[in-house]
Design a protein around this motif. Structure first.
Motif, short mmCIF file in Angstrom:
data_model
loop_
_atom_site.label_atom_id
_atom_site.label_comp_id
_atom_site.label_asym_id
_atom_site.label_seq_id
_atom_site.Cartn_x
_atom_site.Cartn_y
_atom_site.Cartn_z
N TYR A 50 0.83 -1.21 0.00
CA TYR A 50 0.00 0.00 0.00
C TYR A 50 0.86 1.26 0.00
O TYR A 50 0.54 2.24 -0.69
N TYR A 54 0.41 4.05 -2.96
CA TYR A 54 -0.01 5.44 -2.73
C TYR A 54 1.13 6.43 -2.96
O TYR A 54 0.88 7.60 -3.26
N ILE A 58 -0.83 8.86 -5.30
CA ILE A 58 -1.27 10.08 -4.61
C ILE A 58 -0.15 11.12 -4.53
O ILE A 58 -0.35 12.29 -4.87
#
Length: 302
Positions: A50, A54, A58
């Motif tokens: 994860y 991200y 992001i």
């Protein structure tokens, strides 16, 4: 089966075995020092994926910076878990630490559902997570090998080499080996045992992140329970190789990876029982040599 097909399956088996070995080392290092089974290790594996995902999607990091950032962040997550959850129970009965490890695992899984969402996410080059060139095939004679598989083998070999160098060629590695034998005596020699144990968790968690990223690149889908099955199989690999032995974890990981791929390659009708092979191997080893392949029987002081 032709020779080219056999070689293709063998390379795939070695790459899968390498991933299992990277995860299994985290189990075996923690057990070798604290005699603790860190059941949260598979969830740390998930968090590493994860963090990498991200970091790219992001925070718009380049993929290689995001992957490195994920490894370091996961390493510090492992040290944080040790400091908050396990260190206060250092002198408590082992059953207390074991229950805590299970509780930490449940907490990490449910926190991941809240923080990252329960819906599966795609970890593939189409979403820009890593270069699409990794999916190309390399032709060597009649053998067609995925570049991603070769990258997995190379990264696994480098990570294992660095680990062996740290453990057997550095002062912190010497301290780790000393603590695995006798913590109180090692403290008397001036070693900061808490720092060494935290470093051990960092190494194990960092390797889990490496294995997690390689796993996600091989099986490009992530969700909060991604690390459950790989973590369980890596634990089996650690037990098969001899839990507490780094070399044993490596051997156990490759045994599991090779058996999973090659048995299905030779007998395709058994593909549905692929996960059962790991448990069958575990039962066989426990019956023949309960301490594992490289494990040694330890007599406890009463």
């Amino acid at each position: 089966m032709s020779l080219s097909s056999f070689l293709q399956h063998l390379v795939n088996a070695l790459s899968l075995g390498g991933i299992y070995a990277l995860i299994a080392i985290g189990y075996t290092m923690v057990y070798g020092i604290l005699r603790l089974i860190n059941f949260a290790h598979g969830d740390v594996f998930t968090y590493g994926i994860y963090f990498a995902f991200y970091g790219v999607s992001i925070f718009l990091m380049p993929w290689w910076i995001s992957f490195m950032f994920s490894i370091f962040l996961t390493a510090f997550l492992g040290a944080f878990i040790e400091k908050v959850a396990y260190r206060p129970l250092r002198n408590a009965p082992r059953i207390s630490a074991l229950i805590t490890a299970i509780g930490v695992s449940f907490f990490l899984e449910n926190f991941a559902i809240v923080a990252f969402g329960g819906r599966a996410k795609s970890f593939n080059p189409q979403t820009g997570i890593y270069p699409i060139s990794f999916l190309r095939m390399l032709q060597i004679g009649k053998v067609r090998l995925p570049i991603l598989t070769l990258i997995t083998l190379g990264i696994t070999a480098i990570a294992l080499f660095i680990l062996i160098w740290i453990v057997y060629r550095t002062k912190i590695g010497m301290a780790m080996r000393a603590i695995s034998k006798d913590i109180p005596t090692t403290r008397l020699m001036g070693v900061n045992a808490d720092r060494v144990i935290s470093f051990t968790f960092m190494i194990g968690s960092g390797l889990a992140a490496v294995g997690g990223i390689l796993w996600a690149m091989k099986y490009p889908q992530i969700y909060p329970f991604t690390g459950m099955i790989p973590g369980l199989k890596a634990f089996i690999a650690a037990v098969v190789g001899g839990i507490g032995s780094i070399q044993g974890a490596m051997i156990g990981g490759f045994i599991l990876g090779i058996s999973e791929i090659m048995i299905v390659a030779f007998i395709p009708s058994l593909a549905g029982y692929r996960d059962a092979f790991a448990y069958a191997i575990l039962l066989f080893v426990l019956l023949v040599k309960p301490t594992g392949i490289l494990g040694v029987e330890v007599s406890e002081k009463v």
